[in-house]
Write a protein that holds these residues in place. Sequence first.
Motif, PDB file in Angstrom:
ATOM      1  N   SER A   1     -16.616 -19.600  14.602  1.00  0.00           N
ATOM      2  CA  SER A   1     -15.166 -19.499  14.655  1.00  0.00           C
ATOM      3  C   SER A   1     -14.770 -18.033  14.717  1.00  0.00           C
ATOM      4  N   MET A   2     -13.687 -17.756  15.415  1.00  0.00           N
ATOM      5  CA  MET A   2     -13.139 -16.406  15.493  1.00  0.00           C
ATOM      6  C   MET A   2     -12.206 -16.202  14.300  1.00  0.00           C
ATOM      7  N   VAL A   3     -12.466 -15.147  13.538  1.00  0.00           N
ATOM      8  CA  VAL A   3     -11.750 -14.922  12.280  1.00  0.00           C
ATOM      9  C   VAL A   3     -11.212 -13.503  12.268  1.00  0.00           C
ATOM     10  N   ASP A   4      -9.963 -13.381  11.777  1.00  0.00           N
ATOM     11  CA  ASP A   4      -9.368 -12.063  11.525  1.00  0.00           C
ATOM     12  C   ASP A   4      -9.484 -11.758  10.037  1.00  0.00           C
ATOM     13  N   LEU A   5     -10.009 -10.576   9.724  1.00  0.00           N
ATOM     14  CA  LEU A   5     -10.245 -10.169   8.341  1.00  0.00           C
ATOM     15  C   LEU A   5      -9.273  -9.072   7.949  1.00  0.00           C
ATOM     16  N   GLY A   6      -8.723  -9.189   6.737  1.00  0.00           N
ATOM     17  CA  GLY A   6      -7.829  -8.161   6.209  1.00  0.00           C
ATOM     18  C   GLY A   6      -8.176  -7.850   4.761  1.00  0.00           C
ATOM     19  N   ILE A   7      -8.196  -6.576   4.428  1.00  0.00           N
ATOM     20  CA  ILE A   7      -8.471  -6.114   3.064  1.00  0.00           C
ATOM     21  C   ILE A   7      -7.265  -5.325   2.586  1.00  0.00           C
ATOM     22  N   HIS A   8      -6.666  -5.780   1.479  1.00  0.00           N
ATOM     23  CA  HIS A   8      -5.473  -5.115   0.937  1.00  0.00           C
ATOM     24  C   HIS A   8      -5.780  -4.632  -0.483  1.00  0.00           C
TER      25      HIS A   8
ATOM     26  N   MET B   1     -14.984 -22.323   3.431  1.00  0.00           N
ATOM     27  CA  MET B   1     -15.253 -22.436   4.875  1.00  0.00           C
ATOM     28  C   MET B   1     -16.002 -21.211   5.385  1.00  0.00           C
ATOM     29  N   PHE B   2     -15.532 -20.026   4.998  1.00  0.00           N
ATOM     30  CA  PHE B   2     -16.164 -18.801   5.444  1.00  0.00           C
ATOM     31  C   PHE B   2     -17.104 -18.224   4.385  1.00  0.00           C
ATOM     32  N   LEU B   3     -17.112 -18.838   3.189  1.00  0.00           N
ATOM     33  CA  LEU B   3     -17.987 -18.401   2.101  1.00  0.00           C
ATOM     34  C   LEU B   3     -18.856 -19.571   1.674  1.00  0.00           C
ATOM     35  N   GLU B   4     -19.994 -19.245   1.096  1.00  0.00           N
ATOM     36  CA  GLU B   4     -20.904 -20.264   0.600  1.00  0.00           C
ATOM     37  C   GLU B   4     -21.525 -19.774  -0.703  1.00  0.00           C
ATOM     38  N   PRO B   5     -21.933 -20.692  -1.578  1.00  0.00           N
ATOM     39  CA  PRO B   5     -22.517 -20.267  -2.857  1.00  0.00           C
ATOM     40  C   PRO B   5     -23.722 -19.376  -2.641  1.00  0.00           C
TER      41      PRO B   5
ATOM     42  N   GLU C   1      -4.030   2.099 -11.557  1.00  0.00           N
ATOM     43  CA  GLU C   1      -3.917   3.471 -12.026  1.00  0.00           C
ATOM     44  C   GLU C   1      -4.883   4.374 -11.265  1.00  0.00           C
ATOM     45  N   SER C   2      -4.445   5.613 -11.039  1.00  0.00           N
ATOM     46  CA  SER C   2      -5.286   6.553 -10.284  1.00  0.00           C
ATOM     47  C   SER C   2      -6.554   6.917 -11.031  1.00  0.00           C
ATOM     48  N   SER C   3      -6.511   6.798 -12.380  1.00  0.00           N
ATOM     49  CA  SER C   3      -7.682   7.160 -13.185  1.00  0.00           C
ATOM     50  C   SER C   3      -8.688   6.026 -13.305  1.00  0.00           C
ATOM     51  N   ALA C   4      -8.372   4.859 -12.685  1.00  0.00           N
ATOM     52  CA  ALA C   4      -9.282   3.722 -12.810  1.00  0.00           C
ATOM     53  C   ALA C   4     -10.571   3.990 -12.047  1.00  0.00           C
ATOM     54  N   ALA C   5     -11.661   3.479 -12.586  1.00  0.00           N
ATOM     55  CA  ALA C   5     -12.962   3.665 -11.948  1.00  0.00           C
ATOM     56  C   ALA C   5     -13.016   2.886 -10.643  1.00  0.00           C
ATOM     57  N   PRO C   6     -13.791   3.365  -9.637  1.00  0.00           N
ATOM     58  CA  PRO C   6     -13.854   2.654  -8.350  1.00  0.00           C
ATOM     59  C   PRO C   6     -14.340   1.224  -8.480  1.00  0.00           C
ATOM     60  N   GLU C   7     -15.292   0.975  -9.401  1.00  0.00           N
ATOM     61  CA  GLU C   7     -15.828  -0.371  -9.526  1.00  0.00           C
ATOM     62  C   GLU C   7     -14.856  -1.328 -10.202  1.00  0.00           C
ATOM     63  N   SER C   8     -13.775  -0.806 -10.827  1.00  0.00           N
ATOM     64  CA  SER C   8     -12.815  -1.677 -11.509  1.00  0.00           C
ATOM     65  C   SER C   8     -11.580  -1.959 -10.669  1.00  0.00           C
ATOM     66  N   ARG C   9     -11.507  -1.428  -9.452  1.00  0.00           N
ATOM     67  CA  ARG C   9     -10.355  -1.668  -8.590  1.00  0.00           C
ATOM     68  C   ARG C   9     -10.439  -3.059  -7.966  1.00  0.00           C
ATOM     69  N   LEU C  10      -9.289  -3.613  -7.624  1.00  0.00           N
ATOM     70  CA  LEU C  10      -9.204  -4.959  -7.076  1.00  0.00           C
ATOM     71  C   LEU C  10      -8.723  -4.907  -5.629  1.00  0.00           C
ATOM     72  N   TYR C  11      -9.172  -5.890  -4.843  1.00  0.00           N
ATOM     73  CA  TYR C  11      -8.804  -5.969  -3.432  1.00  0.00           C
ATOM     74  C   TYR C  11      -8.525  -7.435  -3.093  1.00  0.00           C
ATOM     75  N   VAL C  12      -7.537  -7.623  -2.242  1.00  0.00           N
ATOM     76  CA  VAL C  12      -7.219  -8.955  -1.740  1.00  0.00           C
ATOM     77  C   VAL C  12      -7.888  -9.110  -0.379  1.00  0.00           C
ATOM     78  N   VAL C  13      -8.748 -10.114  -0.256  1.00  0.00           N
ATOM     79  CA  VAL C  13      -9.470 -10.375   0.987  1.00  0.00           C
ATOM     80  C   VAL C  13      -8.789 -11.567   1.688  1.00  0.00           C
ATOM     81  N   MET C  14      -8.317 -11.320   2.891  1.00  0.00           N
ATOM     82  CA  MET C  14      -7.614 -12.350   3.662  1.00  0.00           C
ATOM     83  C   MET C  14      -8.439 -12.708   4.900  1.00  0.00           C
ATOM     84  N   LEU C  15      -8.713 -13.987   5.061  1.00  0.00           N
ATOM     85  CA  LEU C  15      -9.464 -14.493   6.200  1.00  0.00           C
ATOM     86  C   LEU C  15      -8.580 -15.485   6.945  1.00  0.00           C
ATOM     87  N   GLU C  16      -8.361 -15.215   8.202  1.00  0.00           N
ATOM     88  CA  GLU C  16      -7.480 -16.065   9.019  1.00  0.00           C
ATOM     89  C   GLU C  16      -8.236 -16.493  10.278  1.00  0.00           C
ATOM     90  N   GLU C  17      -8.355 -17.790  10.445  1.00  0.00           N
ATOM     91  CA  GLU C  17      -9.048 -18.312  11.618  1.00  0.00           C
ATOM     92  C   GLU C  17      -8.123 -18.266  12.828  1.00  0.00           C
TER      93      GLU C  17
END
Length: 239
Positions: free
Chosen positions: A55-62, A1-5, A67-83
Amino acid sequence: MFLEPAPGVAGVSNILKMAREGLRPGLTAALSKAAQTKKFVRCAGLRVKTNGHFSMVDLGIHPVASESSAAPESRLYVVMLEEKPQVDSEEKQQAAGPIDAESEAPKSSSDARIAALKQELQARDEYIQSAREELETTTEELKSSNEEMQSVNEELQSTNEELETSKEELETSKEELQSVNEELATVNTELQTKVVDLSRANNDMNNLLAGTGIGTVPSIINCVFCVSRRQPAPSSTLL
Protein backbone atom coordinates in the motif's frame (compact mmCIF):
# COMPACT_ATOMS: atom_id res chain seq x y z
CA MET A 1 -2.25 -2.39 9.67
CA PHE A 2 1.13 -0.76 9.19
CA LEU A 3 2.59 -2.07 12.48
CA GLU A 4 3.00 -5.58 13.82
CA PRO A 5 4.00 -6.99 17.22
CA ALA A 6 7.76 -6.95 17.64
CA PRO A 7 9.56 -10.11 18.77
CA GLY A 8 11.01 -10.10 22.27
CA VAL A 9 9.74 -9.16 25.73
CA ALA A 10 6.03 -8.41 25.87
CA GLY A 11 5.07 -4.92 26.99
CA VAL A 12 8.08 -3.21 25.42
CA SER A 13 6.87 -1.27 22.36
CA ASN A 14 9.42 0.06 19.90
CA ILE A 15 7.73 1.57 16.89
CA LEU A 16 10.79 1.02 14.70
CA LYS A 17 10.76 -2.69 15.47
CA MET A 18 7.00 -2.84 14.94
CA ALA A 19 7.12 -1.12 11.54
CA ARG A 20 6.30 -3.37 8.59
CA GLU A 21 8.39 -3.91 5.49
CA GLY A 22 8.91 -0.68 3.56
CA LEU A 23 8.00 1.60 6.49
CA ARG A 24 11.00 1.26 8.78
CA PRO A 25 13.64 3.16 6.70
CA GLY A 26 11.36 6.14 6.09
CA LEU A 27 10.12 6.14 9.68
CA THR A 28 13.69 6.05 11.04
CA ALA A 29 14.85 8.90 8.80
CA ALA A 30 11.76 11.00 9.54
CA LEU A 31 12.09 10.55 13.32
CA SER A 32 15.76 11.48 13.20
CA LYS A 33 15.04 14.58 11.10
CA ALA A 34 12.18 15.63 13.38
CA ALA A 35 14.42 15.22 16.43
CA GLN A 36 17.06 17.46 14.86
CA THR A 37 14.86 20.17 13.37
CA LYS A 38 12.03 19.99 15.97
CA LYS A 39 9.61 20.62 13.11
CA PHE A 40 6.93 18.66 11.32
CA VAL A 41 8.38 16.16 8.84
CA ARG A 42 6.41 14.57 6.01
CA CYS A 43 7.46 11.61 3.91
CA ALA A 44 4.99 10.77 1.12
CA GLY A 45 4.63 7.77 -1.11
CA LEU A 46 6.06 4.99 1.05
CA ARG A 47 5.35 1.52 -0.30
CA VAL A 48 4.44 -0.55 2.77
CA LYS A 49 3.60 -4.24 2.81
CA THR A 50 0.21 -4.86 4.43
CA ASN A 51 -1.57 -8.22 4.61
CA GLY A 52 -0.01 -9.77 1.54
CA HIS A 53 0.03 -6.70 -0.71
CA PHE A 54 1.69 -3.29 -0.81
CA SER A 55 0.00 0.00 0.00
CA MET A 56 1.10 3.56 -0.67
CA VAL A 57 1.35 5.43 2.64
CA ASP A 58 2.05 9.04 3.57
CA LEU A 59 4.05 9.42 6.78
CA GLY A 60 4.06 12.45 9.06
CA ILE A 61 6.04 13.11 12.25
CA HIS A 62 4.89 15.96 14.51
CA PRO A 63 7.04 16.81 17.60
CA VAL A 64 5.02 17.42 20.77
CA ALA A 65 5.88 20.68 22.51
CA SER A 66 8.02 20.13 25.60
CA GLU A 67 10.48 21.99 27.80
CA SER A 68 13.74 22.97 26.11
CA SER A 69 15.72 21.37 28.95
CA ALA A 70 14.08 17.97 28.41
CA ALA A 71 16.38 15.14 27.42
CA PRO A 72 16.18 13.98 23.76
CA GLU A 73 15.09 10.48 24.77
CA SER A 74 12.16 11.88 26.81
CA ARG A 75 10.62 13.92 23.97
CA LEU A 76 7.35 12.80 22.39
CA TYR A 77 6.33 12.64 18.73
CA VAL A 78 3.03 12.05 17.00
CA VAL A 79 3.37 9.54 14.15
CA MET A 80 0.68 9.84 11.47
CA LEU A 81 0.21 7.18 8.80
CA GLU A 82 -2.25 7.84 6.00
CA GLU A 83 -2.98 5.33 3.28
CA LYS A 84 -3.22 6.84 -0.18
CA PRO A 85 -6.27 5.74 -2.18
CA GLN A 86 -5.41 3.58 -5.17
CA VAL A 87 -6.88 4.61 -8.52
CA ASP A 88 -8.84 1.87 -10.26
CA SER A 89 -7.51 0.51 -13.50
CA GLU A 90 -10.59 1.71 -15.37
CA GLU A 91 -10.08 5.29 -14.16
CA LYS A 92 -6.43 5.10 -15.16
CA GLN A 93 -7.37 3.92 -18.62
CA GLN A 94 -9.96 6.65 -19.00
CA ALA A 95 -7.50 9.30 -17.86
CA ALA A 96 -4.71 8.00 -20.06
CA GLY A 97 -6.81 7.22 -23.15
CA PRO A 98 -6.98 4.03 -25.19
CA ILE A 99 -3.85 2.06 -24.28
CA ASP A 100 -3.24 -1.61 -24.53
CA ALA A 101 -4.20 -3.15 -21.17
CA GLU A 102 -1.69 -5.98 -21.44
CA SER A 103 1.27 -3.59 -21.81
CA GLU A 104 -0.07 -0.93 -19.42
CA ALA A 105 -0.50 -3.17 -16.35
CA PRO A 106 3.16 -4.29 -16.11
CA LYS A 107 4.31 -0.75 -16.89
CA SER A 108 2.24 0.84 -14.15
CA SER A 109 3.30 -1.84 -11.70
CA SER A 110 6.99 -1.37 -12.54
CA ASP A 111 6.67 2.42 -12.32
CA ALA A 112 5.08 2.13 -8.89
CA ARG A 113 7.80 -0.25 -7.81
CA ILE A 114 10.53 2.09 -9.11
CA ALA A 115 8.92 5.05 -7.34
CA ALA A 116 8.70 3.08 -4.10
CA LEU A 117 12.32 2.00 -4.41
CA LYS A 118 13.34 5.60 -5.02
CA GLN A 119 11.43 6.65 -1.91
CA GLU A 120 13.08 3.92 0.14
CA LEU A 121 16.49 4.84 -1.27
CA GLN A 122 15.92 8.50 -0.42
CA ALA A 123 14.78 7.55 3.07
CA ARG A 124 17.85 5.37 3.53
CA ASP A 125 20.10 8.18 2.31
CA GLU A 126 18.51 10.57 4.78
CA TYR A 127 18.89 7.99 7.54
CA ILE A 128 22.54 7.44 6.68
CA GLN A 129 23.15 11.19 6.59
CA SER A 130 21.44 11.58 9.95
CA ALA A 131 23.42 8.69 11.42
CA ARG A 132 26.62 10.22 10.02
CA GLU A 133 25.83 13.58 11.64
CA GLU A 134 25.06 11.88 14.94
CA LEU A 135 28.32 9.95 14.66
CA GLU A 136 30.25 13.17 14.02
CA THR A 137 28.57 14.81 17.02
CA THR A 138 29.36 11.81 19.19
CA THR A 139 32.95 11.82 17.94
CA GLU A 140 33.33 15.50 18.83
CA GLU A 141 31.86 14.87 22.28
CA LEU A 142 34.21 11.94 22.81
CA LYS A 143 37.12 14.06 21.63
CA SER A 144 36.15 16.82 24.05
CA SER A 145 35.78 14.28 26.86
CA ASN A 146 39.18 12.83 25.97
CA GLU A 147 40.78 16.27 26.15
CA GLU A 148 39.14 16.86 29.53
CA MET A 149 40.39 13.49 30.75
CA GLN A 150 43.90 14.32 29.55
CA SER A 151 43.74 17.65 31.37
CA VAL A 152 42.54 15.94 34.55
CA ASN A 153 45.28 13.34 34.15
CA GLU A 154 47.92 16.05 33.85
CA GLU A 155 46.54 17.76 36.96
CA LEU A 156 46.64 14.47 38.83
CA GLN A 157 50.22 13.87 37.70
CA SER A 158 51.18 17.37 38.86
CA THR A 159 49.47 16.77 42.21
CA ASN A 160 51.25 13.43 42.50
CA GLU A 161 54.61 15.08 41.86
CA GLU A 162 53.84 17.72 44.50
CA LEU A 163 52.91 14.98 46.95
CA GLU A 164 56.15 13.14 46.17
CA THR A 165 58.11 16.36 46.76
CA SER A 166 56.27 16.95 50.05
CA LYS A 167 56.97 13.36 51.06
CA GLU A 168 60.69 13.79 50.36
CA GLU A 169 60.72 17.05 52.35
CA LEU A 170 58.96 15.32 55.25
CA GLU A 171 61.49 12.48 55.15
CA THR A 172 64.33 15.02 55.16
CA SER A 173 62.76 16.87 58.09
CA LYS A 174 62.29 13.57 59.90
CA GLU A 175 65.97 12.71 59.44
CA GLU A 176 66.97 16.18 60.69
CA LEU A 177 64.73 15.81 63.73
CA GLN A 178 66.19 12.39 64.45
CA SER A 179 69.70 13.87 64.19
CA VAL A 180 68.79 16.74 66.55
CA ASN A 181 67.18 14.26 68.94
CA GLU A 182 70.35 12.17 68.99
CA GLU A 183 72.46 15.29 69.66
CA LEU A 184 70.14 16.31 72.49
CA ALA A 185 70.35 12.83 73.96
CA THR A 186 74.18 13.00 73.81
CA VAL A 187 74.21 16.44 75.47
CA ASN A 188 71.77 15.22 78.12
CA THR A 189 74.01 12.24 78.88
CA GLU A 190 77.04 14.53 79.19
CA LEU A 191 75.13 16.90 81.48
CA GLN A 192 74.01 14.01 83.68
CA THR A 193 77.62 12.82 83.90
CA LYS A 194 78.77 16.33 84.90
CA VAL A 195 76.01 16.57 87.50
CA VAL A 196 77.12 13.25 89.00
CA ASP A 197 80.75 14.41 89.01
CA LEU A 198 79.84 17.74 90.68
CA SER A 199 77.72 15.99 93.28
CA ARG A 200 80.57 13.59 94.05
CA ALA A 201 83.10 16.48 94.29
CA ASN A 202 80.72 18.42 96.58
CA ASN A 203 80.38 15.42 98.88
CA ASP A 204 84.16 14.97 98.99
CA MET A 205 84.65 18.66 99.83
CA ASN A 206 82.07 18.50 102.64
CA ASN A 207 83.74 15.40 104.07
CA LEU A 208 87.14 17.06 103.86
CA LEU A 209 86.01 20.21 105.63
CA ALA A 210 84.19 18.27 108.29
CA GLY A 211 87.27 16.10 109.05
CA THR A 212 90.00 18.77 109.34
CA GLY A 213 88.64 20.41 112.53
CA ILE A 214 89.85 23.82 111.36
CA GLY A 215 87.50 26.74 111.23
CA THR A 216 86.88 28.21 107.87
CA VAL A 217 87.72 31.72 106.82
CA PRO A 218 85.18 34.19 108.17
CA SER A 219 82.58 34.93 105.66
CA ILE A 220 81.87 38.49 106.83
CA ILE A 221 84.50 41.06 108.07
CA ASN A 222 83.48 44.49 109.25
CA CYS A 223 85.29 47.67 108.51
CA VAL A 224 87.77 47.34 111.46
CA PHE A 225 88.69 43.75 110.51
CA CYS A 226 86.67 42.20 113.30
CA VAL A 227 85.05 38.87 112.68
CA SER A 228 81.32 39.28 112.88
CA ARG A 229 80.42 35.68 111.92
CA ARG A 230 82.39 32.51 111.48
CA GLN A 231 81.75 28.88 110.89
CA PRO A 232 81.33 26.91 114.12
CA ALA A 233 84.03 24.42 115.06
CA PRO A 234 83.49 20.81 114.10
CA SER A 235 81.88 18.66 116.71
CA SER A 236 84.44 15.86 116.33
CA THR A 237 88.05 15.55 115.30
CA LEU A 238 89.14 13.30 112.52
CA LEU A 239 91.79 10.83 113.78
